[in-house]
Design a protein around this motif. Sequence first.
Motif, short mmCIF file in Angstrom:
data_model
loop_
_atom_site.label_atom_id
_atom_site.label_comp_id
_atom_site.label_asym_id
_atom_site.label_seq_id
_atom_site.Cartn_x
_atom_site.Cartn_y
_atom_site.Cartn_z
N VAL A 104 -18.15 3.91 -10.04
CA VAL A 104 -18.48 3.25 -8.77
C VAL A 104 -17.39 3.59 -7.74
O VAL A 104 -16.20 3.53 -8.05
CB VAL A 104 -18.56 1.71 -8.92
CG1 VAL A 104 -18.86 1.05 -7.59
CG2 VAL A 104 -19.62 1.33 -9.95
N VAL A 105 -17.83 3.96 -6.55
CA VAL A 105 -16.90 4.17 -5.44
C VAL A 105 -17.09 2.97 -4.51
O VAL A 105 -18.14 2.79 -3.91
CB VAL A 105 -17.21 5.49 -4.68
CG1 VAL A 105 -16.28 5.65 -3.49
CG2 VAL A 105 -17.09 6.68 -5.63
N GLN A 106 -16.05 2.14 -4.41
CA GLN A 106 -16.12 0.94 -3.56
C GLN A 106 -15.55 1.29 -2.18
O GLN A 106 -14.44 1.81 -2.09
CB GLN A 106 -15.28 -0.18 -4.15
CG GLN A 106 -15.69 -0.60 -5.54
CD GLN A 106 -14.75 -1.68 -6.08
OE1 GLN A 106 -13.63 -1.86 -5.59
NE2 GLN A 106 -15.21 -2.40 -7.09
N ILE A 107 -16.31 0.94 -1.14
CA ILE A 107 -15.81 1.16 0.22
C ILE A 107 -15.09 -0.11 0.66
O ILE A 107 -15.70 -1.14 0.91
CB ILE A 107 -16.96 1.51 1.19
CG1 ILE A 107 -17.73 2.76 0.71
CG2 ILE A 107 -16.41 1.73 2.60
CD1 ILE A 107 -16.90 4.01 0.52
N GLY A 108 -13.77 -0.02 0.73
CA GLY A 108 -12.94 -1.14 1.17
C GLY A 108 -12.44 -0.91 2.58
O GLY A 108 -12.91 -0.01 3.29
N THR A 109 -11.47 -1.72 2.99
CA THR A 109 -11.08 -1.73 4.39
C THR A 109 -9.59 -1.99 4.60
O THR A 109 -8.98 -2.75 3.84
CB THR A 109 -11.88 -2.83 5.14
OG1 THR A 109 -11.32 -2.98 6.46
CG2 THR A 109 -11.78 -4.18 4.46
N ALA A 110 -9.06 -1.42 5.67
CA ALA A 110 -7.68 -1.69 6.09
C ALA A 110 -7.48 -3.16 6.42
O ALA A 110 -6.34 -3.65 6.40
CB ALA A 110 -7.34 -0.84 7.31
N CYS A 111 -8.57 -3.89 6.71
CA CYS A 111 -8.48 -5.33 7.02
C CYS A 111 -8.02 -6.13 5.82
O CYS A 111 -7.67 -7.30 5.95
CB CYS A 111 -9.82 -5.87 7.50
SG CYS A 111 -10.37 -5.13 9.03
N SER A 112 -8.03 -5.54 4.62
CA SER A 112 -7.56 -6.26 3.43
C SER A 112 -6.04 -6.34 3.37
O SER A 112 -5.50 -7.15 2.62
CB SER A 112 -8.05 -5.55 2.15
OG SER A 112 -9.45 -5.64 2.06
N TYR A 113 -5.36 -5.53 4.14
CA TYR A 113 -3.89 -5.53 4.11
C TYR A 113 -3.34 -6.81 4.74
O TYR A 113 -3.99 -7.42 5.60
CB TYR A 113 -3.35 -4.32 4.88
CG TYR A 113 -3.21 -3.10 3.99
CD1 TYR A 113 -2.15 -2.99 3.10
CD2 TYR A 113 -4.13 -2.07 4.04
CE1 TYR A 113 -2.01 -1.87 2.28
CE2 TYR A 113 -4.01 -0.95 3.22
CZ TYR A 113 -2.94 -0.87 2.34
OH TYR A 113 -2.81 0.22 1.51
N PRO A 114 -2.11 -7.19 4.35
CA PRO A 114 -1.46 -8.35 4.98
C PRO A 114 -1.42 -8.18 6.51
O PRO A 114 -1.11 -7.09 7.00
CB PRO A 114 -0.05 -8.31 4.39
CG PRO A 114 -0.17 -7.57 3.12
CD PRO A 114 -1.27 -6.56 3.32
#
Length: 317
Positions: A104-114
């Motif tokens: 599985v390739v999950q598309i995540g985001t820079a918004c997850s960073y602190p």
Amino acid sequence: MDFWADKRVVVTGGSGFLGRQLVARLRGRVKELGIPRSREYNLVNVEDCRRCMQDFRPDLLIHGAAFYGGIWINELYPGRIYYENLVMGANVMEAARLAGVTEVVQIGTACSYPGHLENLLKEENLWDGPPHETVWTYGLTKKMLAVQGWAYKKQYGMDSIHLLLTNLYGPGDSYNPDRSHVAAALIRKFVEAVLENRPTVEVWGTGRPVREFMYVEDCAEAILLAAERYNDLTPLNVAPGAGVSIRELAELIQDLTGFRGQLQWNTSKPDGQMVKVLDATRMTQHLGWTPPTSLREGLAKTIKWYRANKAEADQRF
Ligand code: GDP
């Protein structure tokens, strides 16, 4: 033999802004390509997710479906962003596991960073604090996908990778002011100001926040390379690795659209996170690739596309 040639691939969100670019690159290259449409498969419903995996039986799944957008959509719809992204992610992963999907390739985001960090964000910083309050729900729901990937590897041996995407822009984006990110929002405002001969363009915030921007076609290229070449549970940044201030971005779009009036800064609108720029070192190492499109070139192409497709682009939420 091409990595993709013998694979059955499903792309969730395959008719969206990024998904369409993925699909365009995979079509004809894979053994079978499945693009579940929301009217047939509501991925917020676990039974629909299971039926989707049974119908398409993918070897490799790219989970790109999400309800998201720029800073203002997070103000308007935090509940919907929370529920849909969290449940969709959990369901899609679980259905993939039950159907025996191997990657599985999950598309995540820079918004997850602190939200409080102001350095170039490295993958090792991901757990150093909570996301910025303006993207709190979106950032956390995507981060939980990475946790699920870790748990499913540990218990079931299922492989997944989690890609942390920076801000994207390009043809096919949302140009609706409630949903759009800054690049699309400003392209629309400047193009309309030129068309209507307006003296000012309103830009939100102070202009001081720093963001980076990746051309959507480059991002699609990077995601496919990551599927081929990256196989590690540590999330991977996908980004050019260089930021510009919102003021610089606005002035660049002003220049490219030929707007001759003034910028008006509306400081009653939020700045959001002060710096959101990803370190691209690991991406370059693992993929052996850097994004080819400069910001100026990508914006010029996007403005040209927007001018030619304005009516349709403005309709799209
Ligand atoms: P963010 O990266 O999650 O903060 O989302 P955005 O791309 O929506 O916003 C980035 C920055 O651009 C924020 O500081 C906004 O205040 C600023 N900005 C300036 N003008 C606009 C605009 O017209 N629309 C949006 N969405 N952001 C704008």
